[in-house]
Structures are given as structure tokens and as C-alpha cells.
Motif scaffolding. Structure first.
Motif, mmCIF file in Angstrom:
data_model
loop_
_atom_site.group_PDB
_atom_site.id
_atom_site.type_symbol
_atom_site.label_atom_id
_atom_site.label_comp_id
_atom_site.label_asym_id
_atom_site.label_seq_id
_atom_site.Cartn_x
_atom_site.Cartn_y
_atom_site.Cartn_z
ATOM 1 N N GLU A 62 -6.975 0.287 -7.046
ATOM 2 C CA GLU A 62 -6.279 0.185 -5.756
ATOM 3 C C GLU A 62 -5.066 1.099 -5.728
ATOM 4 O O GLU A 62 -4.793 1.754 -4.712
ATOM 5 C CB GLU A 62 -5.855 -1.257 -5.493
ATOM 6 C CG GLU A 62 -5.218 -1.440 -4.121
ATOM 7 C CD GLU A 62 -4.709 -2.855 -3.873
ATOM 8 O OE1 GLU A 62 -4.276 -3.114 -2.743
ATOM 9 O OE2 GLU A 62 -4.733 -3.682 -4.811
ATOM 10 N N ALA A 63 -4.349 1.173 -6.845
ATOM 11 C CA ALA A 63 -3.160 2.030 -6.901
ATOM 12 C C ALA A 63 -3.533 3.496 -6.686
ATOM 13 O O ALA A 63 -2.823 4.237 -5.991
ATOM 14 C CB ALA A 63 -2.452 1.859 -8.250
ATOM 15 N N GLU A 66 -4.297 3.968 -2.993
ATOM 16 C CA GLU A 66 -3.059 3.976 -2.210
ATOM 17 C C GLU A 66 -2.326 5.302 -2.371
ATOM 18 O O GLU A 66 -1.787 5.856 -1.407
ATOM 19 C CB GLU A 66 -2.161 2.816 -2.627
ATOM 20 C CG GLU A 66 -2.655 1.461 -2.145
ATOM 21 C CD GLU A 66 -1.764 0.317 -2.597
ATOM 22 O OE1 GLU A 66 -0.949 0.540 -3.526
ATOM 23 O OE2 GLU A 66 -1.892 -0.787 -2.045
ATOM 24 N N ASP A 67 -2.311 5.818 -3.605
ATOM 25 C CA ASP A 67 -1.637 7.087 -3.866
ATOM 26 C C ASP A 67 -2.316 8.220 -3.101
ATOM 27 O O ASP A 67 -1.646 9.095 -2.533
ATOM 28 C CB ASP A 67 -1.649 7.380 -5.370
ATOM 29 C CG ASP A 67 -0.869 8.644 -5.709
ATOM 30 O OD1 ASP A 67 0.330 8.693 -5.385
ATOM 31 O OD2 ASP A 67 -1.469 9.572 -6.287
ATOM 32 N N GLN A 126 -3.999 7.939 -0.310
ATOM 33 C CA GLN A 126 -3.677 7.775 1.111
ATOM 34 C C GLN A 126 -2.252 8.221 1.423
ATOM 35 O O GLN A 126 -2.004 8.874 2.433
ATOM 36 C CB GLN A 126 -3.872 6.319 1.526
ATOM 37 C CG GLN A 126 -5.319 5.951 1.801
ATOM 38 C CD GLN A 126 -5.424 4.758 2.745
ATOM 39 O OE1 GLN A 126 -4.657 3.806 2.643
ATOM 40 N NE2 GLN A 126 -6.368 4.809 3.655
ATOM 41 N N ASN A 127 -1.338 7.874 0.532
ATOM 42 C CA ASN A 127 0.072 8.206 0.759
ATOM 43 C C ASN A 127 0.317 9.709 0.729
ATOM 44 O O ASN A 127 1.320 10.193 1.288
ATOM 45 C CB ASN A 127 0.959 7.517 -0.275
ATOM 46 C CG ASN A 127 0.983 6.004 -0.088
ATOM 47 O OD1 ASN A 127 0.720 5.505 1.001
ATOM 48 N ND2 ASN A 127 1.300 5.268 -1.139
ATOM 49 N N THR A 154 -9.834 8.894 1.744
ATOM 50 C CA THR A 154 -10.496 7.891 0.915
ATOM 51 C C THR A 154 -11.664 7.333 1.722
ATOM 52 O O THR A 154 -11.718 7.500 2.936
ATOM 53 C CB THR A 154 -9.542 6.748 0.512
ATOM 54 O OG1 THR A 154 -9.016 6.128 1.700
ATOM 55 C CG2 THR A 154 -8.395 7.253 -0.350
ATOM 56 N N TRP A 165 -12.825 1.219 -1.015
ATOM 57 C CA TRP A 165 -11.954 0.064 -0.794
ATOM 58 C C TRP A 165 -12.729 -1.256 -0.876
ATOM 59 O O TRP A 165 -12.243 -2.234 -1.451
ATOM 60 C CB TRP A 165 -11.277 0.186 0.576
ATOM 61 C CG TRP A 165 -10.172 1.189 0.595
ATOM 62 C CD1 TRP A 165 -10.254 2.491 1.003
ATOM 63 C CD2 TRP A 165 -8.817 1.000 0.161
ATOM 64 N NE1 TRP A 165 -9.043 3.123 0.861
ATOM 65 C CE2 TRP A 165 -8.142 2.231 0.349
ATOM 66 C CE3 TRP A 165 -8.119 -0.085 -0.356
ATOM 67 C CZ2 TRP A 165 -6.791 2.396 0.041
ATOM 68 C CZ3 TRP A 165 -6.769 0.074 -0.665
ATOM 69 C CH2 TRP A 165 -6.116 1.300 -0.473
ATOM 70 N N LYS A 189 -5.808 -10.237 -2.164
ATOM 71 C CA LYS A 189 -5.963 -8.810 -2.474
ATOM 72 C C LYS A 189 -7.311 -8.294 -1.965
ATOM 73 O O LYS A 189 -7.409 -7.171 -1.474
ATOM 74 C CB LYS A 189 -5.839 -8.578 -3.982
ATOM 75 C CG LYS A 189 -4.443 -8.851 -4.536
ATOM 76 C CD LYS A 189 -4.413 -8.604 -6.048
ATOM 77 C CE LYS A 189 -3.014 -8.863 -6.615
ATOM 78 N NZ LYS A 189 -2.968 -8.644 -8.090
ATOM 79 N N ARG A 191 -7.061 -7.757 1.738
ATOM 80 C CA ARG A 191 -6.246 -6.573 2.029
ATOM 81 C C ARG A 191 -7.072 -5.285 1.875
ATOM 82 O O ARG A 191 -7.037 -4.402 2.724
ATOM 83 C CB ARG A 191 -5.040 -6.550 1.085
ATOM 84 C CG ARG A 191 -4.104 -5.369 1.298
ATOM 85 C CD ARG A 191 -2.912 -5.439 0.370
ATOM 86 N NE ARG A 191 -3.292 -5.247 -1.032
ATOM 87 C CZ ARG A 191 -2.904 -6.034 -2.026
ATOM 88 N NH1 ARG A 191 -2.143 -7.098 -1.788
ATOM 89 N NH2 ARG A 191 -3.268 -5.781 -3.269
ATOM 90 N N CYS A 192 -7.820 -5.197 0.786
ATOM 91 C CA CYS A 192 -8.627 -3.996 0.543
ATOM 92 C C CYS A 192 -9.773 -3.877 1.542
ATOM 93 O O CYS A 192 -10.105 -2.779 2.003
ATOM 94 C CB CYS A 192 -9.182 -4.012 -0.888
ATOM 95 S SG CYS A 192 -7.928 -3.743 -2.155
ATOM 96 N N THR A 237 -8.448 -2.517 4.815
ATOM 97 C CA THR A 237 -8.195 -1.071 4.736
ATOM 98 C C THR A 237 -9.507 -0.300 4.836
ATOM 99 O O THR A 237 -9.605 0.702 5.555
ATOM 100 C CB THR A 237 -7.478 -0.713 3.420
ATOM 101 O OG1 THR A 237 -6.290 -1.487 3.303
ATOM 102 C CG2 THR A 237 -7.137 0.768 3.378
#
Length: 494
Positions: free
Chosen positions: A361-362, A365-366, A368-369, A374, A379, A394, A397-398, A401
């Protein structure tokens, strides 16, 4: 417009002394440079060709033929066919049997063998040569038309058009394609009886036929025969194929020997061979050899392409060497290659397979940021991992997304089990808002179903809300109440 076009092209050809591909040392715009970037298969090439000539630019036969070859190589067959049709229609060149064969092959690839047959039937007798007969045979083989292919093969023999290994190779490919591997060696035998020398591909197909049947002894025999032929130059590909079958048969010593021989014959400028070796060493579980070949590839090739990074990353993930994979991912990030989501996905898949869902997940997220693409599947894969661990918040949340990304991934469908498990959790632990938001998002991805409505109804009842409107909406969506629906509704407090 059409007559002006023909006149211009014919005049240019008449004035040209050479039909070779035109090059210039200056950075002058070429027809190839205009067509090559049009990678979308739905993009029409003909308007570009018409515009090029209309603006007074030269059109050379050699350049158009090079464009057709390049488009075929890049599997842009519809566009290659369009260029070939344009050449023929506008009289750029009079098609020889070779051009007709290329055109016929493209028709078969794009439109099917029936259209290829029609084109073949329309040819003049002088154009029905071994080339065009062979092209039609290839169409039949590709589409597994066994009776038509064998009939065409017989006609070619009767006409004396079977003088090279190519036609026999087609028939061996036919039997391979339909899984009749036992018939392949008979074709090789017939070829030799007719005094036609098998080529590398002939032997490799036969080796594959024995390998698929786990007949190592006969595979060894054919390999030794091939090695003994003075006209055969042994290549890396053959030894790579042999090594793969040795691995599957558990002959590890023989596999390593074949891989060494394959490595000795690699083309230093082509990463394809290195990629095969990396994958095969990964099958052997040999991390050191995977990394050694990777370093050799980086030294030997001018540059490593995305496909090369994908191969080594997938191999290291298979070997559970995540630290090494992370190092190579950093190499890719600094390589200057264009972004390809499948490359970081190789690592993300590895993380999820090993239960490292937080790291997966990290990384997502990285990406996407930093504005990188992605995929919704990545996800929801991580969401499924969190579900397995019982970390439902969690997982939700995924999943949310992933569903939000679906707009760019038409045709994608989320894992039904992930959806089902999260809906069940929301019924017991989520809010009405959670349930409504999830079902609303799901509507844009998959058809709304009974399970979604039941989850909404149960959540409404748990929070003391009326469900009559929900039941009406359910009817509008053509979902009738069943016994389970009625039992759920009866759960309401009096």
C-alpha cells in the motif's frame, strides 16, 4: 484527389533512380517519422499518406516497404495492411508475388483466412507462386484450419512449391498448435526423405514436440542430430528451449549445461536471450545466476528496456528476493525509461504474496503522490490481503481507492469475494453512509445486485432507518424481493 495523387506518385517514381529507403543526414521530417508514433491501432494511416503527397513530398517505394515491415514487426497489422493497400490502390508500385504474399498475410491476420482466400482467388495466375500459396497456408495454420492447411500443403507439393523447410515448418506448427505433437517428427522425417534440409526452426519444433511429451531421450537424440549438421549454426534459442524442458523433467544438470551453451551463443546487442536465461535460472532457484546474467545484460546491451526490468524483477520476486528486487526497481527509476505501471506492480504483487500488505500500500500511495498511474486491480489485491488479515478498515480504504480509478480501466471488474466480504463487514460494523457510498461507487463498475441491496437494508435496519424507499429502488433495478429479502425486512423492531 485520387488521380492527382497517382500522377504525383508515378512521376516521383519515374524520376527516382533508386528504390532504396531514403535517408538524410539532416533532421528533415520523413514519412516514417510521421507514421511511426501513431501507435493507437484505431488510428488511420491513409490520411497521413494522402496529406504527405498532397503537400508535395516524395514517396519512395523502399520507404513504404520499410514502414510496412516495421509495423508488422511491432504487431500493428491493421496499419501495415492500410499502408500496403494504399500502395496498391495508388499505383505506387506494381505488386510482385512477394508484395502479394505480404498483403495476403496481413489480410489473414487482420480480417481472417476467408478474406485471405478471396484475395488469393483474385490474383492472376502468374502471381500464384510458392510465395502466395505459402502465405495462404500460413493463414490456415495460424487459425488452425487443419483440413484447409493440409489440402493447401498437398497442392503445393503437386505444384512443386515445396522446396524449402518453410512449408514443412508450417505443417509442424499446425500440429503443435492443435496439440498433436506426435505427428511433428513424421513431418521432419518426410522433409529429410524429400532431400530438404531442416533448418534451426525445424529441429526446434521437433525438440518441442518431444519436450511437451516429456520424452527426454528422443529430445536428446534430435538435439545431437541437429548439432552434427554442418549447415546448422546452433543458436541460443534452441539451447534455451532444451533447458526449459530439462528443468520441467527434473534433469537439472542437463539444464545447467544447456544454459551455459545458450549463454555462449547470445547476441550481445539483444536483451531477449538474456531475459530467457534470467527466467530459466529463476526456475532453477538460482539467485546468483539471475543477478550475474542481469549484470552481463547491462554491460552487453546498449540500454535495458522496460521488458528487461520486468523479467528480472519477476524472477527475483519468484525467488522471494525482495531486497534485490527493490534495488533493481531503483535502477529502473533512474534509467530514464518511460513509466510502465507493470514494473512497480511486479514488486507490489511480491509484497502481497508474502503478506507485506503495508509495504504494498505504501508503494501504491507513493506512486500516486508522485503523479504516477496505478491500477484498480493493484489496490483491490492489497484490499484482499488486508481482508485475509482481518484488517477491514484498511481493506475498505484500498477498495475505495481502486474503485475510484476504474474510470481509466474500462472492462475491469473487482474481485467478487473482496466485495462480498467487505459488504458483510459493513453490515455489522459500518455506517449507513459507508454502505451507501460503497454501493454507489460499485454501481459505476458492476451491475447492482441483490447482495448490495441486502447489505443496505440490513445497515438501515441496524441504525433504525426506514427501508421502504430502498425496496422501491430495488424494484426499479429489476431485483424482486425473495424469501431472504422478506426475512431481512422482518428484522425491523416493532
Amino acid at each position: 484527389m485520387a488521380w492527382k495523387l497517382v500522377g504525383r506518385v508515378v512521376a516521383q517514381i519515374a524520376n527516382s533512380r533508386s528504390r532504396s529507403y531514403y535517408t538524410s543526414r539532416t533532421k528533415k521530417l520523413s514519412l516514417y517519422s510521421k507514421i511511426s508514433p501513431l501507435g493507437n491501432p484505431n488510428t488511420s494511416i491513409a490520411p497521413e499518406l494522402d496529406d504527405w503527397v498532397y503537400k508535395g513530398n516524395k514517396v519512395r517505394v523502399g520507404e513504404l516497404q520499410r514502414i510496412v515491415r516495421d509495423l508488422r514487426k511491432r504487431r500493428r497489422f491493421a496499419q501495415a495492411l492500410e499502408v500496403s493497400e494504399w500502395m496498391n490502390k495508388n499505383g505506387v508500385c506494381i505488386f510482385s508475388p512477394v508484395e502479394h504474399a505480404v498483403h495476403l498475410d496481413l489480410i489473414g491476420k487482420v480480417q481472417g483466412f476467408q478474406y485471405a482466400e478471396s484475395y488469393f482467388d483474385s490474383l492472376k495466375d502468374q502471381d500464384k507462386t510458392d510465395k502466395t500459396y505459402g502465405a495462404l497456408l500460413n493463414c490456415y495454420v495460424r487459425q488452425r484450419q487443419v483440413e484447409k492447411a493440409l489440402s493447401q500443403f498437398q497442392k503445393m507439393k503437386e505444384l512443386g512449391f515445396v522446396s524449402s523447410p518453410l512449408t514443412y515448418n508450417d505443417v509442424m506448427c499446425l500440429y503443435t498448435n492443435i496439440g498433436q505433437h506426435g505427428k511433428v517428427p513424421d513431418v521432419l522425417t518426410e522433409m529429410k526423405e524429400n532431400k530438404i534440409l531442416p533448418d534451426n526452426f525445424s529441429y526446434r519444433i521437433c525438440i518441442t514436440s518431444y519436450g511437451r511429451r516429456s520424452n527426454v531421450a528422443e529430445m536428446d537424440r534430435i538435439l545431437k542430430e541437429m548439432e552434427s549438421q554442418p549447415h546448422i549454426s546452433m543458436d541460443w534459442n534452441t539451447y534455451s528451449v532444451v533447458a526449459n524442458f530439462y528443468i520441467k523433467a527434473g534433469c537439472m544438470g542437463k539444464a545447467i549445461d544447456a544454459l551455459r551453451k545458450s549463454e555462449e551463443r547470445l547476441d550481445n546487442k539483444d536483451g531477449t536471450g538474456y531475459n530467457h536465461l534470467i527466467s530459466l535460472y529463476a526456475q532453477l532457484g538460482n539467485k546468483n545466476e539471475v543477478l550475474r546474467i542481469w549484470e552481463l545484460e547491462k554491460t552487453s546491451c546498449k540500454r535495458c528496456l522496460n521488458r528487461d526490468f520486468t523479467t528480472v524483477l519477476e524472477s527475483l520476486v519468484k525467488l522471494s528476493e525482495m531486497d534485490e528486487a527493490e534495488k533493481i526497481l531503483k535502477e529502473w527509476e533512474s534509467s530514464g525509461n518511460c513509466y510502465d505501471v507493470s514494473i512497480p506492480n511486479s514488486i507490489i504483487i511480491g509484497y502481497t504474496e508474502k503478506g507485506l500488505y503495508e509495504k504494498a500500500e505504501a508503494m501504491l500511495e507513493d506512486l500516486q503522490n508522485t503523479g504516477k498511474v496505478t491500477t484498480p486491480n493493484s489496490w483491490t489485491m492489497v484490499a484482499g490481503g488486508y481482508l485475509h488479515k482481518g484488517e477491514m478498515e484498511k481493506a475498505l480504504r484500498c477498495l475505495k481507492t481502486g474503485l475510484s480509478l476504474n474510470i481509466d480501466n474500462k472492462g475491469w471488474k473487482p474481485n467478487p469475494k473482496v466485495i462480498s466480504d467487505i459488504l458483510r463487514w459493513i453490515v455489522d460494523n459500518g455506517t449507513v453512509t459507508d454502505a451507501e457510498n460503497l454501493v454507489s461507487t460499485l454501481r459505476s463498475v458492476v451491475p447492482v445486485n441483490r447482495q448490495m441491496y441486502h447489505a443496505l437494508i440490513k445497515t438501515y435496519i441496524r441504525e433504525g432507518k426506514e427501508v421502504n424507499e430502498l425496496l422501491e429502488l430495488m424494484k426499479k433495478d429489476n431485483i424482486d424481493e425473495n424469501e431472504e429479502t422478506r426475512e431481512i425486512v422482518q428484522m425491523r423492531k416493532p
